[in-house]
Design a protein around this motif. Structure first.
Motif, PDB file in Angstrom:
ATOM      1  N   ALA A   1       0.834  -1.205   0.000  1.00  0.00           N
ATOM      2  CA  ALA A   1       0.000   0.000   0.000  1.00  0.00           C
ATOM      3  C   ALA A   1       0.871   1.258   0.000  1.00  0.00           C
ATOM      4  O   ALA A   1       0.568   2.237  -0.697  1.00  0.00           O
ATOM      5  CB  ALA A   1      -0.940  -0.005   1.202  1.00  0.00           C
ATOM      6  N   ASP A   2       1.959   1.242   0.770  1.00  0.00           N
ATOM      7  CA  ASP A   2       2.890   2.384   0.791  1.00  0.00           C
ATOM      8  C   ASP A   2       3.535   2.592  -0.577  1.00  0.00           C
ATOM      9  O   ASP A   2       3.674   3.725  -1.043  1.00  0.00           O
ATOM     10  CB  ASP A   2       3.969   2.181   1.844  1.00  0.00           C
ATOM     11  CG  ASP A   2       3.439   2.287   3.268  1.00  0.00           C
ATOM     12  OD1 ASP A   2       2.296   2.776   3.444  1.00  0.00           O
ATOM     13  OD2 ASP A   2       4.160   1.874   4.197  1.00  0.00           O
ATOM     14  N   ALA A   3       3.930   1.508  -1.228  1.00  0.00           N
ATOM     15  CA  ALA A   3       4.542   1.616  -2.552  1.00  0.00           C
ATOM     16  C   ALA A   3       3.548   2.179  -3.565  1.00  0.00           C
ATOM     17  O   ALA A   3       3.915   2.982  -4.435  1.00  0.00           O
ATOM     18  CB  ALA A   3       5.051   0.255  -3.014  1.00  0.00           C
ATOM     19  N   THR A   4       2.286   1.804  -3.451  1.00  0.00           N
ATOM     20  CA  THR A   4       1.260   2.336  -4.350  1.00  0.00           C
ATOM     21  C   THR A   4       1.052   3.824  -4.102  1.00  0.00           C
ATOM     22  O   THR A   4       0.915   4.604  -5.051  1.00  0.00           O
ATOM     23  CB  THR A   4      -0.059   1.563  -4.174  1.00  0.00           C
ATOM     24  OG1 THR A   4       0.187   0.189  -4.474  1.00  0.00           O
ATOM     25  CG2 THR A   4      -1.143   2.099  -5.086  1.00  0.00           C
ATOM     26  N   ALA A   5       1.050   4.239  -2.848  1.00  0.00           N
ATOM     27  CA  ALA A   5       0.901   5.668  -2.528  1.00  0.00           C
ATOM     28  C   ALA A   5       2.059   6.474  -3.109  1.00  0.00           C
ATOM     29  O   ALA A   5       1.859   7.567  -3.650  1.00  0.00           O
ATOM     30  CB  ALA A   5       0.821   5.861  -1.013  1.00  0.00           C
ATOM     31  N   VAL A   6       3.271   5.943  -3.029  1.00  0.00           N
ATOM     32  CA  VAL A   6       4.432   6.614  -3.608  1.00  0.00           C
ATOM     33  C   VAL A   6       4.283   6.705  -5.122  1.00  0.00           C
ATOM     34  O   VAL A   6       4.580   7.733  -5.731  1.00  0.00           O
ATOM     35  CB  VAL A   6       5.735   5.888  -3.216  1.00  0.00           C
ATOM     36  CG1 VAL A   6       6.916   6.385  -4.028  1.00  0.00           C
ATOM     37  CG2 VAL A   6       6.002   6.056  -1.729  1.00  0.00           C
ATOM     38  N   SER A   7       3.803   5.641  -5.745  1.00  0.00           N
ATOM     39  CA  SER A   7       3.606   5.616  -7.197  1.00  0.00           C
ATOM     40  C   SER A   7       2.573   6.663  -7.631  1.00  0.00           C
ATOM     41  O   SER A   7       2.775   7.359  -8.629  1.00  0.00           O
ATOM     42  CB  SER A   7       3.163   4.219  -7.641  1.00  0.00           C
ATOM     43  OG  SER A   7       2.923   4.187  -9.009  1.00  0.00           O
TER      44      SER A   7
ATOM     45  N   LEU B   1       1.506   7.412 -18.100  1.00  0.00           N
ATOM     46  CA  LEU B   1       1.309   6.998 -16.706  1.00  0.00           C
ATOM     47  C   LEU B   1       1.178   5.486 -16.655  1.00  0.00           C
ATOM     48  O   LEU B   1       0.468   4.884 -17.463  1.00  0.00           O
ATOM     49  CB  LEU B   1       0.047   7.628 -16.119  1.00  0.00           C
ATOM     50  CG  LEU B   1      -0.016   9.144 -16.053  1.00  0.00           C
ATOM     51  CD1 LEU B   1      -1.333   9.577 -15.422  1.00  0.00           C
ATOM     52  CD2 LEU B   1       1.151   9.703 -15.284  1.00  0.00           C
ATOM     53  N   ASP B   2       1.847   4.884 -15.702  1.00  0.00           N
ATOM     54  CA  ASP B   2       1.770   3.440 -15.501  1.00  0.00           C
ATOM     55  C   ASP B   2       1.017   3.183 -14.201  1.00  0.00           C
ATOM     56  O   ASP B   2       1.592   3.257 -13.108  1.00  0.00           O
ATOM     57  CB  ASP B   2       3.174   2.834 -15.460  1.00  0.00           C
ATOM     58  CG  ASP B   2       3.154   1.324 -15.489  1.00  0.00           C
ATOM     59  OD1 ASP B   2       2.119   0.744 -15.898  1.00  0.00           O
ATOM     60  OD2 ASP B   2       4.164   0.716 -15.107  1.00  0.00           O
ATOM     61  N   VAL B   3      -0.281   2.899 -14.322  1.00  0.00           N
ATOM     62  CA  VAL B   3      -1.131   2.656 -13.159  1.00  0.00           C
ATOM     63  C   VAL B   3      -0.873   1.225 -12.677  1.00  0.00           C
ATOM     64  O   VAL B   3      -0.995   0.279 -13.452  1.00  0.00           O
ATOM     65  CB  VAL B   3      -2.618   2.855 -13.518  1.00  0.00           C
ATOM     66  CG1 VAL B   3      -3.501   2.602 -12.311  1.00  0.00           C
ATOM     67  CG2 VAL B   3      -2.845   4.261 -14.073  1.00  0.00           C
ATOM     68  N   PRO B   4      -0.503   1.055 -11.379  1.00  0.00           N
ATOM     69  CA  PRO B   4      -0.164  -0.284 -10.873  1.00  0.00           C
ATOM     70  C   PRO B   4      -1.294  -1.287 -11.054  1.00  0.00           C
ATOM     71  O   PRO B   4      -2.447  -1.015 -10.728  1.00  0.00           O
ATOM     72  CB  PRO B   4       0.115  -0.047  -9.392  1.00  0.00           C
ATOM     73  CG  PRO B   4       0.469   1.392  -9.285  1.00  0.00           C
ATOM     74  CD  PRO B   4      -0.335   2.080 -10.351  1.00  0.00           C
ATOM     75  N   SER B   5      -0.938  -2.452 -11.596  1.00  0.00           N
ATOM     76  CA  SER B   5      -1.933  -3.504 -11.808  1.00  0.00           C
ATOM     77  C   SER B   5      -1.838  -4.587 -10.739  1.00  0.00           C
ATOM     78  O   SER B   5      -2.517  -5.590 -10.821  1.00  0.00           O
ATOM     79  CB  SER B   5      -1.758  -4.114 -13.198  1.00  0.00           C
ATOM     80  OG  SER B   5      -0.461  -4.620 -13.346  1.00  0.00           O
ATOM     81  N   GLY B   6      -0.977  -4.361  -9.759  1.00  0.00           N
ATOM     82  CA  GLY B   6      -0.837  -5.304  -8.654  1.00  0.00           C
ATOM     83  C   GLY B   6       0.328  -6.250  -8.875  1.00  0.00           C
ATOM     84  O   GLY B   6       0.486  -6.802  -9.952  1.00  0.00           O
TER      85      GLY B   6
ATOM     86  N   PRO C   1      -6.031  -0.047 -14.392  1.00  0.00           N
ATOM     87  CA  PRO C   1      -4.635  -0.484 -14.323  1.00  0.00           C
ATOM     88  C   PRO C   1      -4.030  -0.597 -15.725  1.00  0.00           C
ATOM     89  O   PRO C   1      -4.720  -0.879 -16.687  1.00  0.00           O
ATOM     90  CB  PRO C   1      -4.714  -1.861 -13.673  1.00  0.00           C
ATOM     91  CG  PRO C   1      -6.069  -1.966 -13.095  1.00  0.00           C
ATOM     92  CD  PRO C   1      -6.954  -1.025 -13.832  1.00  0.00           C
ATOM     93  N   GLY C   2      -2.736  -0.349 -15.803  1.00  0.00           N
ATOM     94  CA  GLY C   2      -2.034  -0.469 -17.081  1.00  0.00           C
ATOM     95  C   GLY C   2      -1.357   0.832 -17.463  1.00  0.00           C
ATOM     96  O   GLY C   2      -1.300   1.788 -16.690  1.00  0.00           O
ATOM     97  N   THR C   3      -0.863   0.883 -18.693  1.00  0.00           N
ATOM     98  CA  THR C   3      -0.159   2.055 -19.199  1.00  0.00           C
ATOM     99  C   THR C   3      -1.124   2.928 -19.991  1.00  0.00           C
ATOM    100  O   THR C   3      -1.852   2.438 -20.857  1.00  0.00           O
ATOM    101  CB  THR C   3       1.012   1.612 -20.105  1.00  0.00           C
ATOM    102  OG1 THR C   3       1.875   0.770 -19.340  1.00  0.00           O
ATOM    103  CG2 THR C   3       1.792   2.802 -20.607  1.00  0.00           C
TER     104      THR C   3
END
Length: 146
Positions: free
Chosen positions: A27-33, A68-73, A123-125
Motif C-alpha cells: 500500500a505504501d509503494a502504491t501511494a508513492v507511485s 502513466l503506468d497505473v499499478p496492476s498489482g 490499471p495499465g499504461t
C-alpha cells in the motif's frame, strides 16, 4: 510428531506477522507511485505553461505527452482499480486500491482542465496529451487521453 506440529505452528505464526506487513508495504509503494504520477503530470503542465506562449483563444497551442503506468498489482505494489484525474489549480489524482485505502495526491501548478471534468483510468499504461490553450481567464493546460 511433536516437532512437526511445533514447526507448523511456528510457520503459521511467522506468516501471520509477515503478511500484514507485506500488505502495508504494498500500500505504501502504491501511494508513492500515485504521488510520482501526480508530480509527473504537474511538472509537464508547469513546463508547458511557463516555457510556451499561450495561443490565441480557440486555437491549440504547444503539446506535451505524458505516459502513466497505473499499478496492476504485484508483490511490490497494490492493484489500483481506478485512478481519477481532476484539474483546477494543479492536478489531483485519486487512486482506489483493491482492498486498501484510497490515496489522494494534489500537486499545485498552473490552471488545469481535464476533458470531461475528470478522467478515470484503470490499471495499465495510459498516454495523456497536455495541450496549452487560452480562454477568457488566460492560459489553461487541457488534459485528455491520447
Amino acid at each position: 510428531m511433536i516437532r512437526v506440529v511445533i514447526a507448523c505452528c511456528l510457520a503459521v505464526a511467522i506468516a501471520g506477522v509477515a503478511f500484514p506487513a507485506a500488505d502495508a508495504a504494498r500500500a505504501d509503494a502504491t501511494a508513492v507511485s500515485v504521488g510520482s504520477m501526480a508530480d509527473t503530470l504537474a511538472q509537464a503542465a508547469t513546463s508547458l505553461a511557463t516555457t510556451e506562449d499561450p495561443p490565441p483563444v480557440g486555437l491549440d497551442g504547444a503539446r506535451r505527452r505524458v505516459v502513466l503506468d497505473v499499478p496492476s498489482g504485484s508483490w511490490r505494489s497494490a492493484r489500483v482499480s481506478q485512478l481519477t484525474i481532476r484539474g483546477g489549480d494543479g492536478v489531483e489524482l485519486t487512486a482506489t486500491t483493491a482492498g486498501g485505502p484510497t490515496v489522494v495526491r494534489r500537486v499545485g501548478g498552473p490552471r488545469v482542465h481535464v476533458v470531461g471534468e475528470r478522467l478515470s483510468l484503470g490499471p495499465g499504461t495510459h498516454t495523456l496529451d497536455l495541450t496549452l490553450q487560452s480562454d477568457s481567464r488566460g492560459s489553461v493546460v487541457v488534459v485528455e487521453p491520447a
